[in-house]
Write an enzyme that holds these catalytic residues in place. Structure first.
Site, PDB file in Angstrom:
ATOM      1  N   ASN A   1      33.966  86.112  66.511  1.00 14.43           N
ATOM      2  CA  ASN A   1      34.922  87.179  66.174  1.00 14.43           C
ATOM      3  C   ASN A   1      34.210  88.512  65.959  1.00 14.43           C
ATOM      4  O   ASN A   1      34.699  89.559  66.399  1.00 14.43           O
ATOM      5  CB  ASN A   1      35.715  86.821  64.903  1.00 14.43           C
ATOM      6  CG  ASN A   1      36.778  85.775  65.145  1.00 14.43           C
ATOM      7  OD1 ASN A   1      36.892  84.804  64.400  1.00 14.43           O
ATOM      8  ND2 ASN A   1      37.576  85.936  66.201  1.00 14.43           N
TER       9      ASN A   1
ATOM     10  N   GLY B   1      52.102  84.245  61.662  1.00 11.83           N
ATOM     11  CA  GLY B   1      51.954  85.310  62.650  1.00 11.83           C
ATOM     12  C   GLY B   1      51.821  84.643  64.007  1.00 11.83           C
ATOM     13  O   GLY B   1      52.501  83.628  64.280  1.00 11.83           O
ATOM     14  N   ALA B   2      50.925  85.172  64.841  1.00 18.32           N
ATOM     15  CA  ALA B   2      50.782  84.620  66.186  1.00 18.32           C
ATOM     16  C   ALA B   2      50.255  83.180  66.157  1.00 18.32           C
ATOM     17  O   ALA B   2      50.894  82.246  66.661  1.00 18.32           O
ATOM     18  CB  ALA B   2      49.847  85.514  67.002  1.00 18.32           C
TER      19      ALA B   2
ATOM     20  N   GLY C   1      49.731  80.983  63.573  1.00 16.91           N
ATOM     21  CA  GLY C   1      50.492  80.039  62.760  1.00 16.91           C
ATOM     22  C   GLY C   1      51.776  79.619  63.450  1.00 16.91           C
ATOM     23  O   GLY C   1      52.165  78.446  63.417  1.00 16.91           O
TER      24      GLY C   1
ATOM     25  N   LYS D   1      32.319  80.658  64.503  1.00 14.36           N
ATOM     26  CA  LYS D   1      33.571  81.353  64.848  1.00 14.36           C
ATOM     27  C   LYS D   1      33.537  82.784  64.322  1.00 14.36           C
ATOM     28  O   LYS D   1      33.974  83.724  65.002  1.00 14.36           O
ATOM     29  CB  LYS D   1      34.770  80.582  64.274  1.00 14.36           C
ATOM     30  CG  LYS D   1      36.123  81.290  64.417  1.00 14.36           C
ATOM     31  CD  LYS D   1      36.689  81.222  65.818  1.00 14.36           C
ATOM     32  CE  LYS D   1      37.871  82.133  66.105  1.00 14.36           C
ATOM     33  NZ  LYS D   1      39.085  81.929  65.365  1.00 14.36           N
TER      34      LYS D   1
ATOM     35  N   ASN E   1      40.416  83.345  60.141  1.00  9.63           N
ATOM     36  CA  ASN E   1      39.174  83.976  60.603  1.00  9.63           C
ATOM     37  C   ASN E   1      38.310  84.377  59.413  1.00  9.63           C
ATOM     38  O   ASN E   1      38.808  84.599  58.316  1.00  9.63           O
ATOM     39  CB  ASN E   1      39.494  85.256  61.385  1.00  9.63           C
ATOM     40  CG  ASN E   1      39.895  84.970  62.827  1.00  9.63           C
ATOM     41  OD1 ASN E   1      39.568  83.924  63.384  1.00  9.63           O
ATOM     42  ND2 ASN E   1      40.601  85.910  63.437  1.00  9.63           N
TER      43      ASN E   1
END
Ligand code: KPL
Length: 295
Positions: free
Chosen positions: A184, A9-10, A12, A180, A100
């Site tokens: 998030n 996706g974004a 990767g 992290k 995530n």
């Protein structure tokens, strides 16, 4: 090196694109993205402008043993990813999670043991359209081995640094994974609900206070689970990341806008469960979890 990005996706695609300058990289992703990348390349705009030429396909079948497999699927897809990733893992393969949420390390560890390296990226990347991603915030990627394979974590980190991705190796990766997840949890659902860029967390008093309340609950959950987040107030890290990625739309907002399932279960849901399992009450995380799930 032979490298596969599984779940391009974004984020990767960004890693795969940059790595393709030095390595034989294949992105495994969705059909429209694969067609666009194979047709006219991967376009990265923003902080690392350029057209990159990784290979792309929709399945990992037949790719054979790789040196590096970057797992970048959404947290709810990690279990399914294991089956396809297995065929690419040999004696010398590093399986690197750049995901995530909580729980990925445990799922990957059950199948790949010492080969697993956890990567904790602080990046603001947006999937603009098939073949195009935009890098709006470039932070560091913290790497570490959950099973003490420090040398392997260093080798992976050197591979990423060589293409301009700033990395740091941590001997104790779990507090980094939790930190992290807390960042998030304190940014993503709020931005998804108000449909604004990450900068709103610093710019609007009400949102900043809500974010701080989430962060405080999560910090207590971490302490109750024996996770030492280190010195300093974790909310300072939330503000730092929101500032650094101010122009970025969080991954959860991007998911909501594209009508896709979000990672709320692996982020606020998992943190709420972790706190509740130690007898804490986690009302702010639960409220955000319910609201995002209802979307
Ligand atoms: O990881 C992110 C995400 O959107 O998932 C941050 C760092 C908050 C950047 O948007």
């Amino acid at each position: 090196m032979r490298i596969v990005v599984f779940g391009a996706g974004a984020l990767g695609s960004l890693y795969g694109g940059l790595l393709s300058e030095d390595h034989d990289v294949t992105l495994v992703g969705r059909q429209e993205h694969v067609d666009a990348v194979n047709g006219s390349g991967l376009h990265i705009s923003g902080l690392r402008e350029g057209v990159y030429r990784p290979k792309a396909r929709t399945s990992a079948e037949g790719l054979g043993i790789q040196d590096l497999v970057l797992v970048t699927v959404k947290a709810y897809d990690t279990r399914t990813a294991v089956r396809e990733v297995e065929a690419m893992v040999g004696e010398g393969t590093a399986v690197v999670s750049l995901q995530n949420g909580l729980g990925n390390s445990e799922i990957l560890g059950r199948s790949f043991g010492p080969r697993v390296i956890m990567g904790v990226p602080f990046m603001g990347v947006t999937f603009s359209r098939p073949g195009h991603v935009c890098l709006a915030g470039l932070g560091e990627t913290v790497m570490g081995s959950p099973s003490g394979q420090h040398g392997l974590a260093i080798r992976v980190s050197e591979t990423l640094s060589a293409v301009g991705l700033s990395t740091r190796v941590s001997a104790n990766i779990f507090p980094e994974i939790w930190m992290k997840a807390i960042v998030n949890a304190s940014i993503n659902p709020i931005t998804a609900l108000v449909r604004r860029e990450n900068g709103c967390i610093c710019q609007q008093r009400e949102l900043r206070e809500l974010s701080k309340a989430v962060c405080q609950e999560c910090t207590k959950a971490a302490e109750a689970n024996g996770i030492a987040l280190g010195r300093g107030d974790p909310f300072d890290k939330v503000v730092e990341v929101a500032r650094m990625t101010a122009r970025n739309r969080s991954s959860m907002l991007q998911d909501v806008e594209r009508g896709k399932r979000t990672e709320i279960d692996a982020i606020n849901g998992a943190l709420a469960e972790a706190g509740e399992s130690r007898g804490l009450s986690m009302p702010v995380n639960r409220a955000l979890w319910s609201l995002v799930r209802s979307l």
